[in-house]
Scaffold this active site. Structure first.
Site, PDB file in Angstrom:
ATOM      1  CD  GLU B  69      -1.836  -2.367   1.458  1.00  0.00           C
ATOM      2  OE1 GLU B  69      -0.672  -2.646   1.838  1.00  0.00           O
ATOM      3  OE2 GLU B  69      -2.746  -3.212   1.380  1.00  0.00           O
ATOM      4  CG  HIS B 138     -11.648  -6.868   6.567  1.00  0.00           C
ATOM      5  ND1 HIS B 138     -10.783  -7.605   7.326  1.00  0.00           N
ATOM      6  CD2 HIS B 138     -11.219  -6.985   5.283  1.00  0.00           C
ATOM      7  CE1 HIS B 138      -9.873  -8.161   6.526  1.00  0.00           C
ATOM      8  NE2 HIS B 138     -10.115  -7.793   5.292  1.00  0.00           N
TER       9      HIS B 138
END
Lengths: 328, 335
Positions: B69, B138
């Site tokens: 990322e 999440h």
């Protein structure tokens, strides 16, 4: 195929002058720091001049540079005007970043100098982007990405080397290995201190070079850049060097001995190159004297320019937080 | 090849399809635009938003990335500095934490720190929010965190119309923009006028006019607020629903105008209450409309805990229409 550096008289003088310019510029910065005209952090490049000077010789104006927070040398070697750098050091409006960046954050769009970055490793992903943009826009530029060996500790180093190879991006990784990340000795931070070996783990080719030898650095960088352009592939240069002074101005240097520093000083890039030039009668003492005088005039002019510079009005403080347009 | 997702009519579609059409339009209209992110290509996107784009636009413009990322968001920043118009997808806001250094220290800092030499026209899309029983790592809603940062524009499309057209506004902005797509919205259907070409990304919007109380919200909580407003209307309470749409810069005027009309306000925010965007909205009302209020400001936020997996716990954690109704009732008819 190894490319020799053309060591004509003018080029030798040029290399020496570029290194002395950095050294004298920084000596002046220390004075101004003591006079409290430069504030905050001051990370000197003292001892590492051969790395920037050698690498920049191999770059064209179309190539791009990602720098570190120890980037006075990188910016000067790239040809950024010492006047606007000195003004930036002093926080003035006529500084290269209008006094918003200071010592650690020189930017120069015209010279494709994409900034000093004060987050160790933070510049590596930017290099991916600049190189990718050049590649996607069919420009043949190379991005030279400078970082210290401390950046190898960070995940960004590993992510970036992997992607650079995977996407075959034209990046010259320049690891300025000065053996300490602040006070942390490299062998205390890394299980494997063979950085070329680490790069090869990502199938990025590379080599070690004596970062105290400006000709060796230039030669290695020229070969590396040729290879990058020819093979469309990144390359890794580990430049072994040493920082003669403290990490910043707040460092008692408890982590290394005076003897160690002295031993490295004897191998200093300017001392060594100048001694070699003199011993081989490639330069006359009066040429050196004239050169130093020219540099000191240049630096005095830079200081005068900075002193004369105004301050960014406080009403402009929020300007450029958001941009009105993308600069052309 | 997977069959294309059915388009119901030209102006009626799912939020997912609207997001995809927006990306496709961007890729077709500007050769500098390209997409980069995890599993956006061959996989078709974790939420299937980018499905089919690789086949249409090729690997150079639809770039699958490794799970790096920080590197690919930083690469987005670098490409934006060097002439491209990247759209970076981070699979979810939870993973954006791994790229926070690039977003905060580079993307939003360089324009100012370089004295205006560089703009960073970077768009980052990410999924956000809870409700899918996928547990804490999440399910976060960190839009409010990002809205704390000067230099960023933070968009929270909550309708199909905004999913379809906010991207165009984001790409026209020369600054970094984050688009938060709430995971519970992708399957939502909606429509918009067939002649619509763009939306204003600078303004909040009154999604339902009302006289008695302002329900101020954004993103995945919008449809809950609208459900609550319907329920309240059957009790004779006429709620106005404001969709903030852009969390930074906040459209304070639309908020204040609404509160000045209704004199009561509940802010609904899937973020945690402490230090949240709801706190910011509330404080702006306190600063600018204190004397317009007939009742204390109220909030419905997520409970201050990591979002749990078990359905009953997750539901209890997140703002729900029933909670909004209960708070509104209490605010208007105190017992």
């Amino acid at each position: 195929m190894t490319k020799k550096v053309h060591l004509d008289h003018a080029h030798l003088l040029h290399l020496l002058k570029a290194m002395i310019r950095i050294r004298h510029f920084e000596a002046k910065c220390v004075e101004l720091y003591q006079a409290q005209k430069i504030l905050g952090f001051l990370h000197l490049y003292d001892g590492e001049e051969a790395v920037s000077v050698g690498v920049m010789e191999a770059l064209t104006p179309e190539d791009a540079i990602i720098a570190t927070y120890r980037e006075h040398g990188q910016a000067l070697a790239r040809g950024v005007d010492p006047k606007c750098l000195m003004a930036e050091m002093m926080g003035k409006l006529n500084g290269c970043c209008r006094g918003r960046g200071g010592s650690m954050h020189f930017f120069d769009r015209k010279r494709r100098f994409y900034g000093g970055n004060a987050i160790v490793g933070g510049g590596l992903p930017l290099a991916l982007g600049v190189a990718l943009a050049d590649k996607m826009q069919r420009r043949s530029a190379v991005t030279a990405c400078f970082f210290g060996e401390g950046a190898v500790d960070e995940g960004e180093f590993h992510e970036t080397l992997n992607l650079a190879k995977l996407w075959r991006l034209p990046i010259l990784f320049v690891c300025e290995n000065n053996l300490y990340s602040m006070g942390m000795a490299v062998e205390r931070a890394e299980a494997d201190i063979d950085f070329v070996h680490k790069a090869s783990g990502y199938r990025v080719a590379g080599e070690k070079v004596d970062g105290m030898d400006v000709v060796a650095v230039e030669s290695a960088a020229r070969n590396a850049i040729d290879r990058i352009r020819r093979e469309n592939d990144p390359y890794f240069l580990e430049c072994r060097t040493y920082r003669f002074r403290a990490h910043s101005m707040f460092d008692a240097q408890l982590y290394r001995s005076k003897e160690e520093v002295e031993a490295w000083r004897k191998k200093g890039p300017i001392l060594r190159f100048q001694t070699w030039l003199e011993a081989n009668r490639l330069i006359k003492p009066e040429e050196i004297a004239a050169m130093e005088k020219e540099i000191d005039v240049e630096i005095a002019e830079a200081v005068a320019y900075a002193e004369a510079g105004g301050l960014e009005p406080i009403s402009e403080l929020e300007r450029f937080v958001t941009m009105d347009e993308v600069p052309a | 090849m997977n069959a294309p997702e059915p388009t119901l009519t030209p102006n009626r579609m799912t939020y997912r399809e609207a997001s995809k059409q927006a990306l496709r339009e961007a890729l077709l209209s500007d050769p500098r635009v390209f997409l980069m992110g995890e599993d956006i290509g061959r996989y078709g996107g974790c939420y299937a938003v980018t499905k089919g784009l690789l086949e249409e636009f090729g690997e150079e413009r639809i770039r699958d990335t490794p799970l790096s990322e920080s590197a690919f968001v930083g690469a987005g920043v670098g490409t934006a500095m060097a002439g491209m118009r990247p759209i970076v997808e981070i699979m979810t806001v939870n993973f954006s934490l791994l790229a926070l250094d690039q977003i905060l220290n580079n993307a939003v800092t360089i324009p100012h720190m370089s004295g205006g030499q560089f703009a960073i026209p970077l768009v980052i899309r990410m999924a956000t929010g809870g409700g899918r029983r996928v547990a804490a790592q999440h399910s976060r809603s960190l839009e409010g965190w990002y809205a704390h940062i000067p230099g960023l524009r933070v968009l929270t499309p909550a309708t199909v119309e905004d999913a379809r057209f906010m991207l165009k506004g984001a790409l026209a902005d020369p600054n970094p923009v984050i688009i938060f797509e709430h995971v519970m919205l992708y399957n939502m259907e909606g429509d918009f006028p067939s002649d619509m070409k763009e939306v204003d990304i600078a303004r909040a919007k009154v999604r339902r006019a009302g006289r008695d109380v302002s329900l101020i919200t954004y993103g995945g909580s919008l449809f809950k607020a609208l459900q609550a407003a319907d329920a309240l209307s059957s009790e004779g309470i006429d709620a106005e629903v404001i969709d903030l749409r852009t969390l930074r810069p906040l459209d304070t005027k639309t908020i204040i105008d609404s509160v000045a009309r209704t004199r009561r306000c509940i802010i609904i925010d899937e973020g945690w209450r402490s230090g949240s965007i709801s706190a910011e909205v509330g404080m702006r009302i306190a600063e600018e409309a204190f004397f317009e209020l007939d009742a204390p400001l109220r909030r419905v936020c997520s409970r201050e805990a990591p979002i749990p997996y078990a359905a009953h716990l997750e539901d209890a954690c997140l703002p729900q229409a029933a909670t909004i109704v209960a708070v509104a009732r209490e605010l208007i008819r105190p017992s």
